[in-house]
Scaffold this motif. Sequence first.
Motif, short mmCIF file in Angstrom:
data_model
loop_
_atom_site.label_atom_id
_atom_site.label_comp_id
_atom_site.label_asym_id
_atom_site.label_seq_id
_atom_site.Cartn_x
_atom_site.Cartn_y
_atom_site.Cartn_z
N CYS A 105 -24.89 -19.58 7.66
CA CYS A 105 -24.13 -20.72 7.15
C CYS A 105 -23.45 -21.39 8.34
N ASP A 106 -23.82 -22.64 8.60
CA ASP A 106 -23.26 -23.39 9.73
C ASP A 106 -21.89 -23.92 9.33
N CYS A 107 -20.83 -23.48 10.04
CA CYS A 107 -19.46 -23.82 9.69
C CYS A 107 -18.97 -24.98 10.55
N PHE A 165 -29.89 -29.18 5.67
CA PHE A 165 -30.58 -29.84 4.55
C PHE A 165 -29.62 -30.18 3.43
N GLY A 166 -28.33 -30.36 3.77
CA GLY A 166 -27.35 -30.76 2.77
C GLY A 166 -26.61 -29.57 2.17
N TYR A 167 -26.02 -29.77 0.97
CA TYR A 167 -25.26 -28.77 0.24
C TYR A 167 -23.98 -28.32 0.95
N PRO A 168 -23.06 -29.25 1.24
CA PRO A 168 -21.79 -28.87 1.86
C PRO A 168 -20.92 -28.05 0.90
N HIS A 169 -20.11 -27.13 1.46
CA HIS A 169 -19.19 -26.33 0.68
C HIS A 169 -17.92 -26.14 1.51
N LYS A 170 -16.78 -26.13 0.84
CA LYS A 170 -15.52 -25.98 1.56
C LYS A 170 -15.42 -24.60 2.22
N THR A 218 -22.60 -12.59 6.59
CA THR A 218 -23.63 -13.57 6.95
C THR A 218 -23.27 -14.18 8.30
N GLY A 219 -24.28 -14.54 9.09
CA GLY A 219 -24.03 -15.26 10.32
C GLY A 219 -23.33 -16.59 10.03
N GLN A 220 -22.25 -16.88 10.74
CA GLN A 220 -21.44 -18.07 10.47
C GLN A 220 -21.08 -18.76 11.78
N PRO A 221 -22.07 -19.36 12.47
CA PRO A 221 -21.76 -20.04 13.73
C PRO A 221 -20.82 -21.23 13.50
N GLY A 222 -19.84 -21.38 14.39
CA GLY A 222 -18.96 -22.54 14.34
C GLY A 222 -19.64 -23.74 14.98
N VAL A 223 -19.45 -24.91 14.37
CA VAL A 223 -20.12 -26.12 14.83
C VAL A 223 -19.13 -27.27 14.92
N ASN A 224 -19.24 -28.05 15.98
CA ASN A 224 -18.60 -29.36 16.08
C ASN A 224 -19.65 -30.38 16.46
N GLN A 260 -14.86 -30.53 9.95
CA GLN A 260 -14.94 -31.03 8.59
C GLN A 260 -14.31 -30.08 7.58
N GLY A 261 -14.13 -28.82 7.96
CA GLY A 261 -13.67 -27.82 7.00
C GLY A 261 -14.73 -27.52 5.96
N LEU A 262 -16.01 -27.63 6.38
CA LEU A 262 -17.13 -27.41 5.46
C LEU A 262 -18.15 -26.47 6.10
N TYR A 263 -18.94 -25.81 5.25
CA TYR A 263 -20.10 -25.10 5.78
C TYR A 263 -21.35 -25.51 5.01
N TYR A 264 -22.50 -25.30 5.67
CA TYR A 264 -23.79 -25.70 5.12
C TYR A 264 -24.77 -24.55 5.25
N PRO A 265 -25.63 -24.34 4.24
CA PRO A 265 -26.67 -23.31 4.37
C PRO A 265 -27.65 -23.71 5.46
N GLY A 266 -28.18 -22.70 6.17
CA GLY A 266 -29.11 -23.01 7.24
C GLY A 266 -29.79 -21.78 7.81
N GLY A 267 -30.17 -21.89 9.08
CA GLY A 267 -31.00 -20.90 9.73
C GLY A 267 -32.40 -21.45 9.87
#
Length: 272
Positions: A11-13, A266-271, A77-83, A17-24
């Motif tokens: 999940c890319d954090c 591919f979308g699906y943002p979550h707080k 789950t892997g949760q890399p921080g992203v800016n 934005q204070g959001l995460y997105y599914p990914g990998g």
Amino acid sequence: MRMIGLGDNVCDCYLHQGLYYPGGNCVNVAVNCKRDGFEEAAYMGVFGDDDKAEYLKWALDQEGISYERSRVLHAPTGQPGVNLNEEGDRIFVGGIAKDTAQQIVSMCLTKDDLAYLGGFDLCHSSCYSLLEHELHKLQGVVELSFDFSDYRDEEYLQKVCPYAKYGFFSGADLSEEEIKKLIGTCHELGTKIVGVTRGGKGALFSIEGKLYEQGIKKTEVVDTMGAGDSFIAGFLTKYTHTGDPVESLDFAATCAAKTCTIPGGFGYPHKL
């Protein structure tokens, strides 16, 4: 036609934005292959048992991606921080990247797994999946696509290239001469189709020794996350259906450009 992504999920954090997105990589490629035209796409990997893993599964459910043979481990789950910078390029800035579910336990492909994988026309994996030791089992079972990213040393190539039909690399830092040398090495080791993406300079591909060049498609860039995965998915989808390299590369560039217009892989943002 059926394909499966085998390996990494995260999940890319997005910290700003204070959001995460599914990914990998393998999740992104599977989702985009299904969107691009594969009749069926699936995913197989190691999930954690946290809320991020449940959200990943939910997102896959929305896309009609089966994950029935995946493992679940009591780990995060892997949760890399992203800016994002001003150009929309993603910059990784820490986050949970160690001792994650797929790092603690690497999959061992069983006979039942191989029988299941044999029902697909294509399997995609990556250098982030930690499955190099299992790739030999896929020979004669299913065609393999592999994203090397920037893993280009010859020792690593020798571990993977003999088992991969398709090889994809990131090579914006390489000269054309260096790219051609890399492609030649991969062909010698057994990979028939080798592609190197070069950022704004487009991509250079070799299909059994014949070179093809593909430029980028201009678009309004919101976020480059997942653009390379979309390029891979677009190429794989079109090429496996038509066998036309020029049409496949053009479609891949269009898919990558489209992904740059949305946030996340591919979308699906979550707080957060």
